[in-house]
Design a protein around this motif. Structure first.
Motif, PDB file in Angstrom:
ATOM      1  N   ALA A 176      76.653   1.302 -16.206  1.00  0.00           N
ATOM      2  CA  ALA A 176      76.555   0.650 -14.898  1.00  0.00           C
ATOM      3  C   ALA A 176      76.856  -0.833 -14.981  1.00  0.00           C
ATOM      4  O   ALA A 176      76.540  -1.495 -15.974  1.00  0.00           O
ATOM      5  CB  ALA A 176      75.147   0.840 -14.330  1.00  0.00           C
ATOM      6  N   GLY A 177      77.462  -1.344 -13.914  1.00  0.00           N
ATOM      7  CA  GLY A 177      77.544  -2.782 -13.688  1.00  0.00           C
ATOM      8  C   GLY A 177      78.375  -3.572 -14.670  1.00  0.00           C
ATOM      9  O   GLY A 177      78.136  -4.774 -14.846  1.00  0.00           O
ATOM     10  N   GLN A 178      79.353  -2.960 -15.291  1.00  0.00           N
ATOM     11  CA  GLN A 178      80.184  -3.673 -16.257  1.00  0.00           C
ATOM     12  C   GLN A 178      81.459  -4.207 -15.602  1.00  0.00           C
ATOM     13  O   GLN A 178      81.946  -3.663 -14.622  1.00  0.00           O
ATOM     14  CB  GLN A 178      80.546  -2.747 -17.415  1.00  0.00           C
ATOM     15  CG  GLN A 178      79.336  -2.232 -18.177  1.00  0.00           C
ATOM     16  CD  GLN A 178      78.474  -3.356 -18.699  1.00  0.00           C
ATOM     17  OE1 GLN A 178      78.943  -4.231 -19.438  1.00  0.00           O
ATOM     18  NE2 GLN A 178      77.201  -3.350 -18.328  1.00  0.00           N
ATOM     19  N   MET A 179      81.978  -5.280 -16.176  1.00  0.00           N
ATOM     20  CA  MET A 179      83.208  -5.865 -15.642  1.00  0.00           C
ATOM     21  C   MET A 179      84.418  -4.984 -15.935  1.00  0.00           C
ATOM     22  O   MET A 179      85.427  -5.038 -15.242  1.00  0.00           O
ATOM     23  CB  MET A 179      83.426  -7.264 -16.224  1.00  0.00           C
ATOM     24  CG  MET A 179      82.430  -8.298 -15.710  1.00  0.00           C
ATOM     25  SD  MET A 179      80.725  -7.993 -16.248  1.00  0.00           S
ATOM     26  CE  MET A 179      80.846  -8.487 -17.977  1.00  0.00           C
ATOM     27  N   SER A 180      84.322  -4.165 -16.990  1.00  0.00           N
ATOM     28  CA  SER A 180      85.406  -3.276 -17.376  1.00  0.00           C
ATOM     29  C   SER A 180      84.944  -1.835 -17.267  1.00  0.00           C
ATOM     30  O   SER A 180      83.851  -1.484 -17.724  1.00  0.00           O
ATOM     31  CB  SER A 180      85.843  -3.565 -18.818  1.00  0.00           C
ATOM     32  OG  SER A 180      86.545  -2.489 -19.378  1.00  0.00           O
ATOM     33  N   ARG A 181      85.782  -0.983 -16.684  1.00  0.00           N
ATOM     34  CA  ARG A 181      85.457   0.441 -16.594  1.00  0.00           C
ATOM     35  C   ARG A 181      85.404   1.073 -17.982  1.00  0.00           C
ATOM     36  O   ARG A 181      84.623   1.996 -18.227  1.00  0.00           O
ATOM     37  CB  ARG A 181      86.487   1.144 -15.703  1.00  0.00           C
ATOM     38  CG  ARG A 181      86.071   2.522 -15.218  1.00  0.00           C
ATOM     39  CD  ARG A 181      86.857   2.908 -13.996  1.00  0.00           C
ATOM     40  NE  ARG A 181      86.578   1.979 -12.908  1.00  0.00           N
ATOM     41  CZ  ARG A 181      85.512   2.049 -12.102  1.00  0.00           C
ATOM     42  NH1 ARG A 181      84.636   3.031 -12.261  1.00  0.00           N
ATOM     43  NH2 ARG A 181      85.326   1.176 -11.147  1.00  0.00           N
ATOM     44  N   PHE A 195      93.645   2.270 -15.990  1.00  0.00           N
ATOM     45  CA  PHE A 195      94.385   2.633 -17.199  1.00  0.00           C
ATOM     46  C   PHE A 195      93.771   3.917 -17.745  1.00  0.00           C
ATOM     47  O   PHE A 195      92.684   4.325 -17.345  1.00  0.00           O
ATOM     48  CB  PHE A 195      94.309   1.530 -18.257  1.00  0.00           C
ATOM     49  CG  PHE A 195      94.829   0.199 -17.782  1.00  0.00           C
ATOM     50  CD1 PHE A 195      96.187  -0.077 -17.800  1.00  0.00           C
ATOM     51  CD2 PHE A 195      93.955  -0.765 -17.308  1.00  0.00           C
ATOM     52  CE1 PHE A 195      96.665  -1.303 -17.359  1.00  0.00           C
ATOM     53  CE2 PHE A 195      94.421  -1.987 -16.863  1.00  0.00           C
ATOM     54  CZ  PHE A 195      95.782  -2.268 -16.889  1.00  0.00           C
ATOM     55  N   ALA A 196      94.445   4.514 -18.683  1.00  0.00           N
ATOM     56  CA  ALA A 196      93.955   5.767 -19.256  1.00  0.00           C
ATOM     57  C   ALA A 196      92.834   5.552 -20.256  1.00  0.00           C
ATOM     58  O   ALA A 196      92.153   6.510 -20.636  1.00  0.00           O
ATOM     59  CB  ALA A 196      95.107   6.521 -19.914  1.00  0.00           C
ATOM     60  N   ASP A 197      92.597   4.293 -20.691  1.00  0.00           N
ATOM     61  CA  ASP A 197      91.655   4.063 -21.785  1.00  0.00           C
ATOM     62  C   ASP A 197      90.242   4.519 -21.462  1.00  0.00           C
ATOM     63  O   ASP A 197      89.556   5.126 -22.302  1.00  0.00           O
ATOM     64  CB  ASP A 197      91.667   2.601 -22.224  1.00  0.00           C
ATOM     65  CG  ASP A 197      91.457   1.622 -21.067  1.00  0.00           C
ATOM     66  OD1 ASP A 197      91.245   2.070 -19.929  1.00  0.00           O
ATOM     67  OD2 ASP A 197      91.525   0.394 -21.315  1.00  0.00           O
ATOM     68  N   GLY A 198      89.752   4.247 -20.243  1.00  0.00           N
ATOM     69  CA  GLY A 198      88.403   4.666 -19.879  1.00  0.00           C
ATOM     70  C   GLY A 198      88.264   6.175 -19.852  1.00  0.00           C
ATOM     71  O   GLY A 198      87.255   6.740 -20.282  1.00  0.00           O
TER      72      GLY A 198
END
Length: 524
Positions: free
Chosen positions: A433-438, A476-479
């Motif tokens: 939760a609540g992160q700047m990056s997914r 992006f596909a990374d998450g």
């Protein structure tokens, strides 16, 4: 001289609480009583001498009581500056007597709306003469004292006792502030109700009443208070507190988040555990105790000192399970006597019951203050059904995966963005939760799922075989690949990224099933 002897009072109240006692106390001091309608009748029935306002104005009450006090003989008495020669002359020329005390409370518009009354009844309960008199008397605080709430009657009588039947300017100023607050809140309630006729109101107003002065806000150096808006929506504002110390600012905020989340689930027992306004565990089960244990297992560390919400009646077995760790607040529609007895030994635990659950689809206006203004939007009441989903991968979700995807998507709506939720068999097993990056949210949720496995003695991460929800699209596909690496087998997300094709291709390569909702759930 700023002390003003009280010789003449006008009393016209909708709420008759304390009316007779006040009238008797004033009459005992020789105060002349003017009144209208039901107030006059109640005072006369108590044996008091009362003069009808109609006898002062020379006009009877008319139009079903809509017109009775809107007259110079009333407003002149409220507004006259008694020490100003031309005001005094006007009073003498037109036979206007000064009104030293105005006791008025308004038609119960807010309560009428909250009761679900029809439009005509609500309109009839919009007071006109009352607010006009209150504003007049409150403006003339140098001479006129205004009381709008029965809870201030004792303070008025104490003031008269302390000052030989007179009111002081500081007291009248305080009462004027209360009076204008009341009329402002009343008009705001009417304006808010009327605003449904306007898609984007030109002006907005909020009405709220002080319920509780809080020890402090989010931090000890911040002052705070709790105000309620008088609505009938079940929740922390309308709940009954059965035990425990007063709720704090953070308790109220987190408890609201908890009950709003658990209210999303109505088909089987559900429990949500909240920490810092985010769910650290949400689960369903055949019973509430099963749902609680599964929610607790999602993040046993964060659950300590958390807020627990249930969508059904708290029973003793569930209460016993909760009593094993420190919990700040438990909120539920109801609780059995046996459950209350279990919690009675936990003196610091607050138990709240709401009577029912809030309707998560009911439209509500949400407001957030920013420097110089307010952001206003509809509360996020968005829902999707399986029929709304679009399968975008080669592999479609199984029925079991689809059920978990819907559960995960519902939880994601209540998690601060960026939000990633892992779910298995109707229970969260990892929340980011609540992160700047997914990508960071995905990694945190996966780490939480590994913690679950270690806490439960599982041979592999609890994310293995799970599904994952993302509150917004994967840019992006990374998450998404991080979720696949953690063991997720199916994904639900809004879609709509410029790189959707890349993300879909990555999902296919990883053997994932993925559906698009076409709806986003940012929560800031």
């Amino acid at each position: 001289m700023t002390d003003r002897p009280l010789k003449r009072a006008l009393i016209s109240v909708s709420d008759k609480e304390g009316l007779v006692d006040l009238g008797q106390a004033l009459a005992a001091r020789g105060v002349e009583l003017l009144s209208t309608g039901g107030s006059a009748k109640a005072l006369r029935d108590a044996g008091l001498t009362v003069k009808d306002v109609a006898d002062v104005t020379g006009f009877p009450e008319m139009m079903d009581g809509r017109v009775k006090t809107l007259h110079p003989a009333v407003h002149g008495g409220l507004l006259a500056l008694r020490d100003t020669p031309d005001h005094a002359k006007a009073m003498e020329d037109h036979g206007i007597g000064g009104i030293d005390l105005l006791v008025v409370n308004l038609y119960p518009f807010e309560a009428t709306v909250a009761s679900g009354a029809d439009e005509a009844t609500c309109i009839e309960n919009i007071d006109i003469g009352g607010p006009a008199m209150i504003r007049a008397g409150a403006k003339n605080q140098g001479y006129t004292c205004v009381v709008t709430d029965p809870q201030d009657y004792d303070a008025l009588l104490a003031e008269l006792e302390a000052h030989d039947g007179a009111t002081t300017l500081p007291f009248r100023q305080r009462q004027s502030a209360i009076a204008y607050g009341r009329t402002a809140a009343y008009d705001a309630a009417v304006a808010t109700w009327m605003a449904r006729f306007e898609e984007t109101p030109r002006r907005i107003a909020a009405a709220a009443t002080l319920t509780q002065t809080l020890r402090y806000g989010e931090n000890p150096h911040q002052s705070a208070a709790f105000y309620t808006d008088g609505s009938a929506r079940p929740g922390v504002a309308t709940a009954t507190q059965h035990q425990g110390k007063d709720l704090s600012y953070n308790n109220i905020n987190d408890t609201d988040a908890a009950i709003e989340l658990v209210a999303e689930f109505t088909d089987r027992p559900a429990v949500a555990i909240i920490k810092h306004a985010n769910p650290c565990g949400v689960a369903t089960g055949d019973t509430l105790v099963e749902a609680y244990r599964r929610a607790f297992d999602c993040d046993r560390t964060s659950a300590f000192g958390g807020i627990v919400a249930l969508n059904g009646t708290l029973d003793a077995e569930t209460a016993e399970a909760m009593a094993g760790i420190f919990t700040e607040v438990v909120i539920a529609p109801d609780a059995t006597d046996d459950a209350k007895a279990v919690f009675a030994a936990k003196k610091n635990l607050r138990l709240l019951t709401t009577g029912s659950l809030p309707d998560p689809r009911l439209p509500i206006r949400a407001m957030k203050q920013v420097a110089g203004g307010w952001l206003v939007q509809d509360k996020d009441t968005g829902h999707v059904s399986p029929d709304d989903l679009r399968v975008v991968t080669k592999r479609a979700p199984t029925d079991a995966q689809m059920a978990d995807l819907m559960f995960a998507w519902t939880v994601a709506k209540h998690v601060k963005s960026n939000a990633i939720i892992y779910v298995k068999d109707g229970a969260t097993v990892g929340v980011g939760a609540g992160q700047m990056s997914r990508l960071d949210s995905s990694r945190i949720a996966a780490r939480k799922a590994q913690d679950v496995a270690e806490a439960l003695g599982l041979p592999q991460s609890a994310a293995v075989g799970s599904v994952v929800a993302s509150d917004a699209f994967f840019p992006f596909a990374d998450g998404l690949l991080a979720a696949a690496e953690a063991g997720a087998t199916a994904v639900i997300q809004p879609g709509g990224s410029m790189r959707d094709d890349d993300v879909i291709a990555a999902a296919d390569a990883a053997g994932l099933a993925m559906v698009f909702t076409g709806q986003r759930h940012f929560r800031h």
